[in-house]
Design a protein around this motif. Structure first.
Motif: not given
Lengths: 286, 159
Positions: A177, A202-205, A207-210, A233-234
């Motif tokens: 995070t 928090t990112l996933n690659e 993409i904004v995860r949270d 988000k997302g």
């Protein structure tokens, strides 16, 4: 100042008994930095002052796997300097480092600051973004509330007569995070924010995860920029997405005109500083 | 209302004083103990002229109740010089002409002492960060910062 009686309880139980006995005629004094000024200005005229400095059990900073717990009487300066906080909740240490002066941070406490419920202080927007919970005690028991339910209005908290804050509980941050606290400070280093933004993401690659965004000094209470959060988000990060999310905070803020700027100016600055925070955290070096 | 009996340590000496419940520590020092070095500037915690060291930390004595001094260990500006002479910080302030009217000076000296107690070799930035919020309305801050850096060097050489 007016006349009053000072009590020095040693335990929480003793404190709660005094609070129950004197009700609205009593004020707790923690660091004193807010209360002393309110009394000097005759905004509060308590007959009894209950000094918390010697009360045992309110001075801890502890962590478990899931959360960090901070006793209500822990001073701002201790949070700023704590290795545990710096490692586990770095945004909290950097936020407390921005409050007023070292002297004030040596005196003011986390519990006292939150009970003061001033939305222009630094910690509230960060604690709101962290989803902190507030532990409250009274003679008849304990309850824990979300920090969003603590703030009611300018300088108004939701504590009932006889209640006091005993602990602040902060959910642990995941190691991936990222966070930042931005304080717009056009005047002097020790001033209140004109606008402040606390961002946790928090990112996933790509993409904004949270994402959680707390805003300070722009409304009667600290607020969450929920429209911006849902916008992000997302979705894949882009300049357009960040601009769209930042623009949305204008709908959620309700600032006051004062010598730090007009309401219109602060609304614009809320957009600008949200955008800067998002650029720093979402697009900055990882 | 009855006065409170407070036992405290000020500049290394055990002290017993009677305070009114509503008296600030600043008023207790100045009016009760005639320690008039700590100054009342803003009286609301902004200016730092009333800074004292309480249990190892600098505080605004205008925001502390005299009653809270019970069992505390307090250092005021009167505790800096010794019979052998001025504290190196005081000497450096003189040599750098780091004051004009002098009202803010006790607060600056106490804050600077507390910095050097915890960090004997500060950078200029650390000095400026530490002293932010001690307000001077006469000289500007450069000479004050230079004086603190000089004193740090002097104290290091003296050790």
């Amino acid at each position: 100042m007016h006349d009053f009686t000072v009590h020095h309880p040693q335990s929480l139980q003793e404190t709660l008994i005094l609070l129950d006995r004197f009700g609205d005629a009593a004020q707790l004094i923690a660091g004193g930095t807010a209360l002393m000024n309110f009394m000097k200005q005759s905004l509060l005229l308590p007959e009894h002052i209950i000094n918390l400095q010697r009360v045992q059990g309110l001075q801890h900073i502890q962590s478990t796997k899931d959360e960090v717990r901070i006793g209500a009487m822990v001073k701002h300066r201790e949070i700023e300097k704590s290795n545990l906080i710096q490692n586990e909740v770095p945004i909290l240490a950097s936020t407390y480092r921005r409050v007023a002066t070292i002297r004030i941070r040596n005196m003011a406490t986390i519990g006292g600051g939150l009970a003061h419920a001033d939305p222009a202080q630094d910690p509230p927007s960060t604690l709101v973004a962290l989803n902190a919970r507030i532990r409250i005690a009274s003679i008849s028991g304990e309850r824990t509330i979300s920090i969003m339910d603590l703030f009611q209005n300018y300088y108004e908290n939701s504590l009932m007569p006889g209640e006091m804050i005993t602990e602040v509980i902060i959910p642990s941050m995941h190691s991936d995070t990222k966070s930042t606290y931005l304080k717009f400070l056009p005047r002097t280093a020790d001033d209140y924010a004109t606008v402040s933004v606390s961002l946790i993401a928090t990112l996933n690659e790509n993409i904004v995860r949270d994402v959680r965004i707390g805003l300070g000094a722009v409304a009667p209470t600290p607020i969450r920029a929920t429209i911006a959060e849902e916008t992000l988000k997302g979705h894949a990060i882009s300049d357009e997405l960040i601009q769209q999310a930042s623009n949305s905070v204008a709908q959620q803020v309700d600032p006051l005109d004062d010598f730090r700027g007009s309401a219109d100016y602060k609304r614009d600055m809320a957009i600008v500083f949200t955008k800067r925070a998002l650029q720093q955290v979402l697009q900055g070096p990882s | 209302m009855a006065k409170l009996h407070v036992e405290t340590t000020i500049n290394g000496e055990s002290t017993e004083i009677l305070v009114d419940p509503q008296q600030s520590l600043l008023e207790t020092l100045r009016d009760g103990l005639m320690l008039t070095g700590a100054k009342e500037g803003c009286n609301d915690g902004n200016c730092g002229a009333c800074t004292v060291i309480m249990d190892g930390r600098t505080v605004n004595s205008c925001l502390v109740l005299g009653a809270e001094a019970q069992d505390a260990d307090i250092t005021t500006i009167e505790g800096l010089a010794t019979p052998r002479g001025l504290h190196p910080l005081q000497q450096a302030f003189l040599e750098n002409a780091a004051l004009q009217c002098g009202i803010c000076t006790p607060g600056f000296l106490i804050s600077s002492k507390s910095l050097l107690d915890s960090n004997p070799n500060p950078s200029e930035e650390e000095v400026r960060f530490w002293l932010a919020g001690n307000l001077c309305r006469c000289t500007g801050y450069d000479k004050i910062v230079r004086a603190v850096l000089d004193a740090a060097k002097e104290m290091k050489a003296g050790n």
